[in-house]
Scaffold this active site. Sequence first.
Site, PDB file in Angstrom:
ATOM      1  N   ASP A  41       0.875  -1.162   0.008  1.00 51.66           N
ATOM      2  CA  ASP A  41       0.184  -0.062   0.004  1.00 51.66           C
ATOM      3  C   ASP A  41       0.833   1.218   0.012  1.00 51.66           C
ATOM      4  O   ASP A  41       2.123   1.149   0.023  1.00 51.66           O
ATOM      5  CB  ASP A  41      -1.200  -0.005   1.222  1.00 51.66           C
TER       6      ASP A  41
ATOM      7  N   HIS B 208      -2.749   3.169  -4.492  1.00 52.23           N
ATOM      8  CA  HIS B 208      -2.169   2.624  -3.610  1.00 52.23           C
ATOM      9  C   HIS B 208      -0.671   2.065  -3.600  1.00 52.23           C
ATOM     10  O   HIS B 208      -0.310   1.186  -3.132  1.00 52.23           O
ATOM     11  CB  HIS B 208      -3.087   1.471  -2.939  1.00 52.23           C
TER      12      HIS B 208
ATOM     13  N   GLU C 183      -9.950   2.690  -5.199  1.00 55.09           N
ATOM     14  CA  GLU C 183      -9.632   4.157  -4.969  1.00 55.09           C
ATOM     15  C   GLU C 183      -8.084   4.504  -5.720  1.00 55.09           C
ATOM     16  O   GLU C 183      -7.100   4.725  -5.177  1.00 55.09           O
ATOM     17  CB  GLU C 183      -8.911   4.150  -3.266  1.00 55.09           C
TER      18      GLU C 183
END
Length: 549
Positions: free
Chosen positions: A204, A274, A338
């Site tokens: 991440d 990410h 995202e």
Amino acid sequence: MKKLLLLFALLAPMSATAKAPTLQITPQPREIKLANGCFNVRGAGFNYDSSLEERTVNAIGALADDISAATGKMSSVAIAAGVKSSSEAAKIKGIYFLKDASLPEEDYRIEIARKGVKVTASSHNGFFYAVQTLRQMLPVGVYKGKAGGKWKLPCGVISDGPRFAYRGMHLDPVRHFWSVEETKKYLDVMALYKLNRFHWHITDDQGWRLEVKRYPALTEKGAFRNGTMIGRDFGSNDGIRYGGYYTQEQIREIVDYAWERGITVIPEVDLPGHMQAALTAYPHLGCTGGPYEVWTRWGVSEDVLCVGLEETFGFLEGVLDEVCELFPSEYIHIGGDECPKVRWAACPRCQARADALGLVSDEHGTREQKLQNYVTARIQAYLADKSRKVIGWDEILEGELGDGATVMSWRGVAGGIAAAEREMDVIMTPNNYCYLDYAQSSDLESEPLGIIRDPKRAVTLEKIYSYEPLEGLSEKAAGHILGVQANLWTEYIATPEHLEYMLLPRMLALAEVQWCAPADRDYARFHAALVGHQQAILSSLDYHFRPEE
Ligand code: TNX
């Protein structure tokens, strides 16, 4: 009241009314028929079919050892000679584990008579779950080989098996890092409650946690961040260098440890967003070229992989080659959540790629969303060549995605329902029921620091228990729900004690959602077993949990 509680504790695991004792097993088995009489496990011999796997024999041997230690009388463990699977429990002496290929893969059956116990299953997981059930039927000392209680099993038949094949629990070792030992303890409690998939989110923005031999800078530079934001103050930094990663040897150790317990480890390499930790190590893979830093705060970074650059795909393939060597799982999770599109919109290389692919914004999605669909499809095809399937968060559905990916529905259930109606496979993990980083009581003041600020978003024990994964689905679509998972993100969770507190006891409620048919779910019965027996098990194994009364 205290005395009454003590009395209940003494009566566990059987809260006995003279006629119908109730076993306090979690998740509740599909069928329990009790008869008169008991089988005495003290000194009982354990016998197993020679066809059983070594890991199955290990689980049986560990149970025999714990009973021996607790009762002070040795239990022998031996290959069962001359016993056919068809023998009646009533005719055998001792405890027999015999293969019965006619049982569904994770099912098991336990037949208990006064002189013998017969356990049948068709696979390791079936036998392993039978062992877990037997342990839960014995005094709590069985977990640590400690004396006390009655070492007897009530006569009868337990016939059991899961509702869903995919019973997952997720862990985020990026925002905060969990050692190999802490991760094993996490797997232990999953195994106790018959979960079988461990979704391990190992990359991440705030750290890259997986050693990749071909790209050493991923861990040399990407595994450590220069401090962490303090509490909820996004402008702050505690100034303490933080990080860590798992060597390939440690990864193998975790994968084997899980496998012994019937758990498949599904790694997640979150892409193309990410990725800030990877970009810190290899800045030329970003649209702007950086410099980047391993993120010191939470949130969604706008810096993502440049997908106009062909080398990005060479990099991802190189990483995934090693991931596939390390993880035998049929599924590889490729994230997809995202992923802001601001960099792609301004990047000449990404725009040239979109032009070359003829992507246009229309009612299905923007050009950039379709660029993400291209990335998903390309990685999916690469992994398909290695006989692997991909899982992606529900954002992968935005734009125009082809078939074949399995969708993990986290932003509520809508994405999962839409995908299942399209006949895509789905794992349900809706945040409003299954996010264990959310507070477990609406009295936020009384809970530790956490991610939600609105008390209405609390995921209480009763709330997760009430989740019905097939609600709102047509019968055809329901067949595409592989199962259910809860997620434990760790932005605001920095210690093992806090981690376990968020996990437990909510994971036990999850286990019943995953395992039990709707008709077998009953919150009052579940709660009584939790208070009457399961909390004692968790305590004996030194887990921290949010106590229920
Ligand atoms: C959303 S769930 C995220 C994570 C955060 C989490 C916090 C998902 C696919 N992405 O990056 O940690 O919310 O609850």
